[in-house]
Each structure stands twice: as C-alpha cells, then as structure tokens.
Scaffold this active site. Structure first.
Site, PDB file in Angstrom:
ATOM      1  N   ARG A  91       0.835  -1.203   0.000  1.00 27.24           N
ATOM      2  CA  ARG A  91       0.000   0.000   0.000  1.00 27.24           C
ATOM      3  C   ARG A  91       0.871   1.254   0.000  1.00 27.24           C
ATOM      4  NH1 ARG A  91      -3.066  -3.392   3.436  1.00 27.24           N
ATOM      5  NH2 ARG A  91      -5.091  -3.843   2.543  1.00 27.24           N
ATOM      6  N   ASP A 151      -9.928  -4.361   8.757  1.00 25.87           N
ATOM      7  CA  ASP A 151      -9.061  -5.318   9.454  1.00 25.87           C
ATOM      8  C   ASP A 151      -9.692  -5.695  10.797  1.00 25.87           C
ATOM      9  OD1 ASP A 151      -6.493  -4.658   7.628  1.00 25.87           O
ATOM     10  OD2 ASP A 151      -7.545  -2.835   8.192  1.00 25.87           O
ATOM     11  N   ARG A 154     -12.427  -8.046  10.104  1.00 22.88           N
ATOM     12  CA  ARG A 154     -11.865  -9.378   9.808  1.00 22.88           C
ATOM     13  C   ARG A 154     -11.380 -10.045  11.095  1.00 22.88           C
ATOM     14  NH1 ARG A 154      -8.799  -6.754   4.713  1.00 22.88           N
ATOM     15  NH2 ARG A 154     -10.346  -7.200   3.114  1.00 22.88           N
ATOM     16  N   HIS A 178      -3.227   0.728   8.231  1.00 24.54           N
ATOM     17  CA  HIS A 178      -4.002  -0.248   7.461  1.00 24.54           C
ATOM     18  C   HIS A 178      -2.995  -0.831   6.463  1.00 24.54           C
ATOM     19  CE1 HIS A 178      -6.898  -2.168   4.886  1.00 24.54           C
ATOM     20  NE2 HIS A 178      -6.709  -1.322   3.894  1.00 24.54           N
TER      21      HIS A 178
HETATM   22  N1  LIG Z   1      -9.115   1.620   2.482  1.00 18.67           N
HETATM   23  C1  LIG Z   1      -9.455   0.403   2.121  1.00 18.67           C
HETATM   24  O1  LIG Z   1      -9.709  -0.453   2.976  1.00 18.67           O
HETATM   25  C2  LIG Z   1      -9.510   0.090   0.649  1.00 18.67           C
HETATM   26  C3  LIG Z   1     -10.010  -1.133   0.206  1.00 18.67           C
HETATM   27  C4  LIG Z   1     -10.054  -1.350  -1.176  1.00 18.67           C
HETATM   28  C5  LIG Z   1      -9.571  -0.384  -2.060  1.00 18.67           C
HETATM   29  N2  LIG Z   1      -9.084   0.772  -1.555  1.00 18.67           N
HETATM   30  C6  LIG Z   1      -8.521   1.814  -2.416  1.00 18.67           C
HETATM   31  O2  LIG Z   1      -9.562   2.570  -3.029  1.00 18.67           O
HETATM   32  C7  LIG Z   1      -9.035   3.174  -4.218  1.00 18.67           C
HETATM   33  C8  LIG Z   1      -9.963   2.930  -5.389  1.00 18.67           C
HETATM   34  O3  LIG Z   1      -9.980   1.548  -5.695  1.00 18.67           O
HETATM   35  P1  LIG Z   1     -10.904   0.998  -6.874  1.00 18.67           P
HETATM   36  O4  LIG Z   1     -10.734  -0.476  -6.877  1.00 18.67           O
HETATM   37  O5  LIG Z   1     -12.241   1.614  -6.788  1.00 18.67           O
HETATM   38  O6  LIG Z   1     -10.129   1.616  -8.137  1.00 18.67           O
HETATM   39  P2  LIG Z   1     -10.758   1.899  -9.593  1.00 18.67           P
HETATM   40  O7  LIG Z   1      -9.594   2.018 -10.506  1.00 18.67           O
HETATM   41  O8  LIG Z   1     -11.810   0.915  -9.894  1.00 18.67           O
HETATM   42  O9  LIG Z   1     -11.448   3.328  -9.441  1.00 18.67           O
HETATM   43  C9  LIG Z   1     -10.713   4.488  -9.180  1.00 18.67           C
HETATM   44  C10 LIG Z   1     -11.470   5.633  -9.837  1.00 18.67           C
HETATM   45  O10 LIG Z   1     -10.844   6.860  -9.456  1.00 18.67           O
HETATM   46  C11 LIG Z   1     -10.972   7.744 -10.570  1.00 18.67           C
HETATM   47  N3  LIG Z   1     -10.008   8.841 -10.446  1.00 18.67           N
HETATM   48  C12 LIG Z   1      -8.662   8.811 -10.570  1.00 18.67           C
HETATM   49  N4  LIG Z   1      -8.152  10.046 -10.374  1.00 18.67           N
HETATM   50  C13 LIG Z   1      -9.189  10.874 -10.119  1.00 18.67           C
HETATM   51  C14 LIG Z   1      -9.307  12.258  -9.821  1.00 18.67           C
HETATM   52  N5  LIG Z   1      -8.218  13.056  -9.773  1.00 18.67           N
HETATM   53  N6  LIG Z   1     -10.534  12.772  -9.599  1.00 18.67           N
HETATM   54  C15 LIG Z   1     -11.628  11.992  -9.667  1.00 18.67           C
HETATM   55  N7  LIG Z   1     -11.583  10.664  -9.941  1.00 18.67           N
HETATM   56  C16 LIG Z   1     -10.384  10.112 -10.152  1.00 18.67           C
HETATM   57  C17 LIG Z   1     -10.705   6.840 -11.768  1.00 18.67           C
HETATM   58  O11 LIG Z   1     -11.185   7.417 -12.973  1.00 18.67           O
HETATM   59  C18 LIG Z   1     -11.476   5.580 -11.372  1.00 18.67           C
HETATM   60  O12 LIG Z   1     -12.809   5.580 -11.845  1.00 18.67           O
HETATM   61  C19 LIG Z   1      -7.635   2.561  -4.417  1.00 18.67           C
HETATM   62  O13 LIG Z   1      -6.651   3.440  -3.912  1.00 18.67           O
HETATM   63  C20 LIG Z   1      -7.696   1.303  -3.562  1.00 18.67           C
HETATM   64  O14 LIG Z   1      -6.421   0.854  -3.148  1.00 18.67           O
HETATM   65  C21 LIG Z   1      -9.063   1.035  -0.241  1.00 18.67           C
END
Ligand SMILES: NC(=O)c1ccc[n+]([C@@H]2O[C@H](COP(=O)([O-])OP(=O)(O)OC[C@H]3O[C@@H](n4cnc5c(N)ncnc54)[C@H](O)[C@@H]3O)[C@@H](O)[C@H]2O)c1
Length: 317
Positions: A91, A151, A154, A178
């Site tokens: 991450r 977490d 889980r 995380h």
């Molecule tokens: N915190 C958690 O527990 C957790 C869990 C899963 C995923 N995530 C994180 O969430 C984030 C998104 O994951 P995802 O699977 O939805 O990715 P994804 O690629 O499916 O979606 C990301 C979206 O963000 C948009 N985007 C990018 N830059 C942008 C900007 N400047 N302004 C507006 N929109 C923008 C993209 O166009 C895309 O549609 C990732 O960083 C992922 O690691 C966090």
C-alpha cells in the site's frame, strides 16, 4: 431505516469501491441524494444511471453524476479516487501516485463543501488521510480515513469462527497502519468482557501463540489474497464506508477504528493512523487511548514510524 431530513453524500471516484459504496448507501436509505464525481465523467454517469434504476427496488434516493460544484451542501464526502493496489505491491508503494489525486480532491472539497465531513478510502489510506488533512486545511477531526475498520471486522470474524461466537458479540481491534505494520490488540480482545485467555480456559480451549499468529496472518494478508484472485477488493470496504457515513450523518457516536491525525497518545504525533474513535456528526469526537501491553505499544510505535517515513517520502507540495 428512513431518512428524516435530506442528506446529501458525495463520492469522488466511481470505480469499484466508489460504485459499490454508492450501491450500499442506496440500499441503506441513509442518504436522500448521492452525487458521484470521477475524472472519467462518463463512467460516473454510467454508474449513476445504472444505480438510479435500482432505486425502485431500494430506498427513495436521488443519484446523479456531478462536477466539483455539485459537492455543495454535502454532509459527507467519501474519497475513493486513485489507483488500486497491484498484486505484490504494498500500500505504501502507492503513496506517491495517489497523493497527487487526493491532494487535489481534498482542496476541491474544502472549496465547495467546507462543512462536509471528509472520509478517505484511497490507499495507502493513512498516508492519504494525512495528505487530505494537510491539503484541505479543514479542522483535523473533520477529516479521517477508513483505516483499519476492515481489518478490525476481519479480526472479529476470525475470532468469531474460532470461538463459535457471533462476531458482533466480540470486541477486538486492529490498530495502527491499514497495512503490513498493523497491530491486533490481543490483550484487550474480549467476549462479553471475558478476555480471550479467560474465555478459553473457562471452556477448556487452548489458544496458542501459533493459533494467534495464524489468525493474524489471515487478517493481514486478506486483501492480497483477494486481489490475487479477483484483482480488487470492494464489497467489504464499501460496507464499512456506509457504516462510517451512517455514524456521521445520524450523529451516532459510534466507536470505529478509523484513521485520524494523532496528536499525543503513546508519544505519537504528526501521523494519521487508526485507533478506536468515537465518530459522529462532527467527525472524530474522541480518540480512545487503549491500555496496550508492552509488545503492542512497541508495535504501534513501529507502525507510526513506518507511516512517518512514508509521509516523508512524498513529493514536496
Ligand atoms: N481503504 C481500504 O480499505 C480500501 C479497500 C479497497 C480499495 N481501496 C482503495 O480505493 C481506491 C480505489 O480503488 P478501486 O478499486 O475503486 O479503483 P478503480 O480504478 O476501480 O477506481 C478508481 C477511480 O478513481 C478515478 N479517479 C482517478 N483520479 C481521479 C481524480 N483526480 N478525480 C476523480 N476521480 C479520479 C478513476 O477514474 C477511477 O474511476 C484505491 O486506492 C484502492 O487501493 C481502499
């Protein structure tokens, strides 16, 4: 659940996590209006159209794609914009890339919805929460991240399986980053107030160090194992985000392990990490300083050090 007064919630990033969050929020009835914003506007439009057709089967909710100006009047803004974690990538490797996105988004939120509570899910979530606090200039309690909410869920689920008890009857927390340096608080985990060792001995069970290490490994590697198989994780985090938003917009004062700017407890300050916190309409009402044992305290301080070095590794603003 019914929505008594209009509640607008915006989500920035209409990808896997953002769209699944919007779907969960729609089904929950917590929001009366959902705005979806994405750099790829047509993706946000497509998701909003599809979700809109679910409304007749769910709760009355207005859902649409929007621009930055549509953030105005949001009670909560959830940030899921940015790249996801690739197989084998930590991450923290994502930090440099996503800091630019989250910094920009946080500034837009501060400008168009300064009274919203800003909730960050983009990874690495603790570092991105720090970026959002700095770039938005909003009061720190009003900006926090989903942190170790997943977490912790889980951890409770794994303990529930092990002891044959509903996870909702188990209190246990994962704190810190995380990510790889996260810390399961075994010393305080309990079932109806009975510590795990007490519970185990009362019912003739054995909870060995190996059992505990195995359970923690399951929790710590859960996201990697899912990403290996299906490329992304989104249902569980989206459900956690719905729970956070509900605590905020309904002012529930719920204890959630979310990531916030820490200033003092355990001698830690200047980083965002997760500790149990009371969450309500004003964001973080209070961070709860748990009485950790020595090894947990050491592990939490190492986790803070990992995050501090990730923050120091970000490109200058
Ligand atoms: N915190 C958690 O527990 C957790 C869990 C899963 C995923 N995530 C994180 O969430 C984030 C998104 O994951 P995802 O699977 O939805 O990715 P994804 O690629 O499916 O979606 C990301 C979206 O963000 C948009 N985007 C990018 N830059 C942008 C900007 N400047 N302004 C507006 N929109 C923008 C993209 O166009 C895309 O549609 C990732 O960083 C992922 O690691 C966090």
């Amino acid at each position: 659940m019914t929505t008594s007064s209009p509640v607008k919630v915006s989500v920035i990033g209409a990808g896997h996590v953002g769209a699944t969050f919007a779907y969960g929020l729609l089904l929950s009835g917590v929001a009366s209006e959902i705005v979806m914003i994405d750099l790829d506007h047509s993706r946000a439009e497509g998701e909003a159209m599809d979700l809109g057709h679910a409304v007749p089967f769910g709760r009355p909710t207005r859902i649409r794609a929007g621009e930055w100006t549509d953030l105005e009047g949001s009670s909560a803004v959830v940030v899921t914009a940015g790249a996801g974690q690739r197989p084998g990538q930590t991450r923290l490797d994502l930090a440099r890339r996503n800091a630019l996105v989250v910094g920009d988004v946080a500034a837009q939120v501060a400008s168009h919805a300064p009274s919203a509570i800003l909730i960050v899910a983009t990874n690495p979530v603790d570092v991105m929460t720090f970026v959002a606090v700095s770039a938005s200039g909003l009061a720190a309690p009003r900006v926090f991240g989903s942190g170790t909410i997943l977490d912790t869920a889980r951890f409770r689920a794994v303990l529930g399986d092990r002891f044959g008890v509903d996870p909702r009857s188990i209190h246990a927390h994962v704190i810190g980053e995380h990510g790889d340096s996260e810390v399961p608080v075994w010393s305080l985990a309990n079932i109806a107030g009975m510590r795990l060792a007490e519970y185990s001995s009362a019912f003739g069970e054995v909870l060995s160090q190996d059992d505990m290490a195995g359970m923690f490994e399951q929790i710590r590697t859960a996201a990697d194992r899912i990403i290996e198989r299906k490329g992304a994780t989104y249902y569980a985090v989206a459900s956690g985000l719905v729970r956070i938003v509900e605590a905020v917009v309904r002012d529930q004062s719920t204890v959630l392990t979310v990531s916030s700017l820490i200033d003092g407890p355990y001698g830690i300050s200047g980083v965002c990490l997760s500790l149990p916190a009371i969450v309500g309409a004003e964001g973080i009402q209070r961070v709860l300083p748990l009485s950790l044992d020595e090894s947990e305290l050491r592990a939490l301080r190492s986790s803070a050090a990992v995050l501090r070095s990730a923050i120091e590794g970000l490109p200058p603003k």
